[in-house]
Design a protein around this motif. Structure first.
Motif, PDB file in Angstrom:
ATOM      1  N   CYS A 379       0.830  -1.210   0.000  1.00 58.64           N
ATOM      2  CA  CYS A 379       0.000   0.000   0.000  1.00 58.64           C
ATOM      3  C   CYS A 379       0.859   1.252   0.000  1.00 58.64           C
ATOM      4  O   CYS A 379       2.089   1.185   0.074  1.00 58.64           O
ATOM      5  CB  CYS A 379      -0.929  -0.014   1.224  1.00 58.64           C
ATOM      6  SG  CYS A 379      -0.017  -0.112   2.795  1.00 58.64           S
ATOM      7  N   ASP A 380       0.177   2.404  -0.051  1.00 53.24           N
ATOM      8  CA  ASP A 380       0.874   3.685   0.045  1.00 53.24           C
ATOM      9  C   ASP A 380       0.950   4.183   1.482  1.00 53.24           C
ATOM     10  O   ASP A 380       1.875   4.919   1.841  1.00 53.24           O
ATOM     11  CB  ASP A 380       0.147   4.743  -0.803  1.00 53.24           C
ATOM     12  CG  ASP A 380       0.097   4.366  -2.267  1.00 53.24           C
ATOM     13  OD1 ASP A 380       1.160   4.083  -2.830  1.00 53.24           O
ATOM     14  OD2 ASP A 380      -1.009   4.345  -2.843  1.00 53.24           O
ATOM     15  N   ARG A 381      -0.040   3.826   2.300  1.00 54.99           N
ATOM     16  CA  ARG A 381      -0.075   4.221   3.707  1.00 54.99           C
ATOM     17  C   ARG A 381      -0.551   3.030   4.534  1.00 54.99           C
ATOM     18  O   ARG A 381      -1.555   2.394   4.184  1.00 54.99           O
ATOM     19  CB  ARG A 381      -1.019   5.412   3.935  1.00 54.99           C
ATOM     20  CG  ARG A 381      -0.674   6.664   3.143  1.00 54.99           C
ATOM     21  CD  ARG A 381       0.601   7.324   3.678  1.00 54.99           C
ATOM     22  NE  ARG A 381       0.895   8.538   2.930  1.00 54.99           N
ATOM     23  CZ  ARG A 381       1.658   8.593   1.851  1.00 54.99           C
ATOM     24  NH1 ARG A 381       2.203   7.470   1.377  1.00 54.99           N
ATOM     25  NH2 ARG A 381       1.884   9.732   1.239  1.00 54.99           N
ATOM     26  N   LEU A 382       0.142   2.734   5.628  1.00 58.16           N
ATOM     27  CA  LEU A 382      -0.211   1.585   6.461  1.00 58.16           C
ATOM     28  C   LEU A 382      -0.713   2.040   7.823  1.00 58.16           C
ATOM     29  O   LEU A 382      -0.016   2.772   8.536  1.00 58.16           O
ATOM     30  CB  LEU A 382       1.006   0.673   6.650  1.00 58.16           C
ATOM     31  CG  LEU A 382       0.787  -0.527   7.581  1.00 58.16           C
ATOM     32  CD1 LEU A 382      -0.260  -1.482   6.986  1.00 58.16           C
ATOM     33  CD2 LEU A 382       2.094  -1.265   7.849  1.00 58.16           C
ATOM     34  N   ILE A 383      -1.900   1.576   8.169  1.00 56.79           N
ATOM     35  CA  ILE A 383      -2.472   1.820   9.495  1.00 56.79           C
ATOM     36  C   ILE A 383      -2.353   0.529  10.293  1.00 56.79           C
ATOM     37  O   ILE A 383      -2.728  -0.546   9.817  1.00 56.79           O
ATOM     38  CB  ILE A 383      -3.948   2.250   9.397  1.00 56.79           C
ATOM     39  CG1 ILE A 383      -4.086   3.556   8.599  1.00 56.79           C
ATOM     40  CG2 ILE A 383      -4.555   2.422  10.795  1.00 56.79           C
ATOM     41  CD1 ILE A 383      -5.521   3.970   8.347  1.00 56.79           C
TER      42      ILE A 383
END
Length: 488
Positions: A379-383
């Motif tokens: 992904c581009d951003r990981l939560i």
């Protein structure tokens, strides 16, 4: 999935053969405060000037700046501009320049006058002869180019329509590259894509694509028109760059991938297309998939337009753009569930892929790091959803967690792979998943897709579930037991 650092380590092993129109770019910076008394023209008070290798030479510079090796073949005249270019190319350690001299033409030279304060181009003066190379010069070019193909991992044709890439040169290069099993990327200038027949990838901009396919330039990319053009050009894929609207790749089999432009403060778009071409070449050379290639190219473009003049992009700059939150303080990455929506809205506006994984992460160990790194690669951003202290006690027993939730959150937030940490009090992260609607849901361990909490929600939203193999010999429970028993 891709590991940015692993990809970066492969770059020095790649060699790109770049062929195209070499230019000398000059930038004169100054301020305009009056109009000439001699004519109604602004007077620029020149303050400084810069000389840069431009055109296809800038593609070569970007290839080298990214860490790969570049064999560059171009055409120069027999003049002062040619000598200047040769001196500058000799200073580029990653470029092996093989230049053919055509005394019948001037070396292409462009001088731009730029307002220092407003970063706007006021005037450009060109010295050039935009006509195809003669048959004699074509032969000299081919005599230089063809022996180099076997040395390259990929071939890049950067066409500025100044005379190097004639139909004969293009045909011979593509045919020879195919013979040796080398892929060919073409940044085209001709509206007749058929002359690039057999290339792997064509990368026209929106205007060039519209002219070649006779489609409208102010609408979304016509997929059917792209496929027809690919049949004509016998290429595997076509990538249409669209400036602030991102870039769209259409594959021969009909697959279409769109990657939005990354946010950037635009200072100067000069040479941004060169940066994209270079990034495409080196990313494909190391074996990245199409989506990874596009996202790296979008990141490289965002860095390039933020610089003044014809600029290159360095690996560390690209890294910061791909992993921008790595520079945030740990406390800035820890958010309450009720504050998550604001972060998500910003990411969704940028059309970024948001990934999610969760766990107790009581004592961080290599197995955790492997899962988090793999999750960030999807992904581009990981939560990361983190079980609260009360949640861990219910799941693991009254003597857990070993570390409280704030300590666990801060350790996670310090990891570069992690963009946000959200603490949740329930036994499962189902409410978080319903809020986030992630593009990827990542879990480590011996799970099936159907056993992962929230898999139905993610699938219904068009996302995917990714299972990462666990790293054997590492578990928090075993670490805690060994520590409490005094065993090493």
């Amino acid at each position: 999935m891709f590991d940015f650092d692993a990809l970066s380590h492969l770059l020095p092993k790649q060699t790109v053969l770049c062929i195209g129109d070499l230019m000398l770019d000059e930038f004169v910076y100054g301020e305009v405060s009056r109009i000439s008394p001699e004519a109604p023209a602004p007077v620029i008070a020149a303050q400084r000037s810069e000389i840069v290798i431009g055109g296809a030479g800038n593609v070569a510079r970007n290839i080298a700046a990214l860490g790969a090796r570049c064999i560059f073949v171009g055409l120069i005249g027999a003049d002062d501009a040619a000598e200047t270019l040769k001196r500058h190319l000799a200073q580029e350690s990653g470029i092996e320049a093989l230049l053919v001299i055509d005394a019948s033409r001037p070396t292409t030279r462009k001088v731009r006058f730029v307002s220092e304060h407003f970063s706007t181009h006021m005037l450009r003066a060109d010295w050039e002869l935009a006509r195809p190379a003669s048959a004699e010069i074509e032969k000299q070019l081919l005599d230089v180019i063809l022996p180099q193909i076997v040395r390259a991992d990929i071939v890049l044709l950067s066409d500025y329509a100044k005379g190097v890439l004639t139909a004969r040169v293009i045909r011979n290069v593509i045919d020879a590259a195919k013979k040796f099993g080398k892929r060919v990327i073409v940044d085209p200038k001709s509206a007749n894509f058929a002359i690039y027949r057999g290339a792997t990838l064509l990368t026209p901009n929106r205007k060039e694509f519209a002219e070649a396919t006779r489609s409208r330039a102010d609408t979304e990319i016509n997929i059917a028109a792209a496929q027809e053009a690919m049949i004509l050009a016998d290429c595997a894929a076509m990538l249409v760059t669209q400036s602030e609207h991102g870039m769209t790749l259409v594959a021969r089999d009909g697959e279409a991938i769109h990657v939005p432009a990354m946010s950037a403060k635009v200072r100067d778009v000069s040479g941004a297309g060169d940066t994209v071409a270079a990034m495409l070449a080196v990313a494909l050379a190391v074996g990245a998939d199409w989506e990874t290639v596009l996202r790296l190219a979008a990141a490289a473009a965002a860095v390039a337009v933020g610089k003044q003049g014809t600029a290159v992009v360095l690996p560390q700059e690209l890294r910061r753009k791909v992993l921008p939150h790595a520079t945030l303080a740990a406390e800035d990455k820890i958010v309450a569930a009720e504050d998550l929506a604001a972060r998500l809205d910003g990411w969704r506006q940028e059309q970024l892929r948001v990934g999610f994984t969760n766990g107790c992460f009581d004592i961080l160990h290599p197995g955790h790091v492997k899962v988090l790194t793999a999750a960030r690669a999807t992904c581009d951003r990981l939560i990361v959803g983190l079980n609260s202290d009360s949640s861990v006690k219910r799941l693991k027993g009254p003597d857990r967690p070993v570390q409280d939730e704030r300590a666990r959150a801060e350790v996670l937030a310090a990891l570069e792979a992690v963009d946000l940490v959200v603490i949740f009090d329930e036994d499962t992260p189902i409410r978080l998943i319903e809020t986030i609607l992630p593009s990827t849901l990542v879990k480590g361990g011996d799970y099936t897709r159907e056993q992962v909490v929230g898999h139905e929600i993610v699938a219904a939203n068009g996302g995917e579930v990714v299972i990462v193999d666990i790293l054997q010999g590492h578990s928090t429970t075993s670490l805690v037991e060994r520590a409490r028993s005094g065993k090493s």
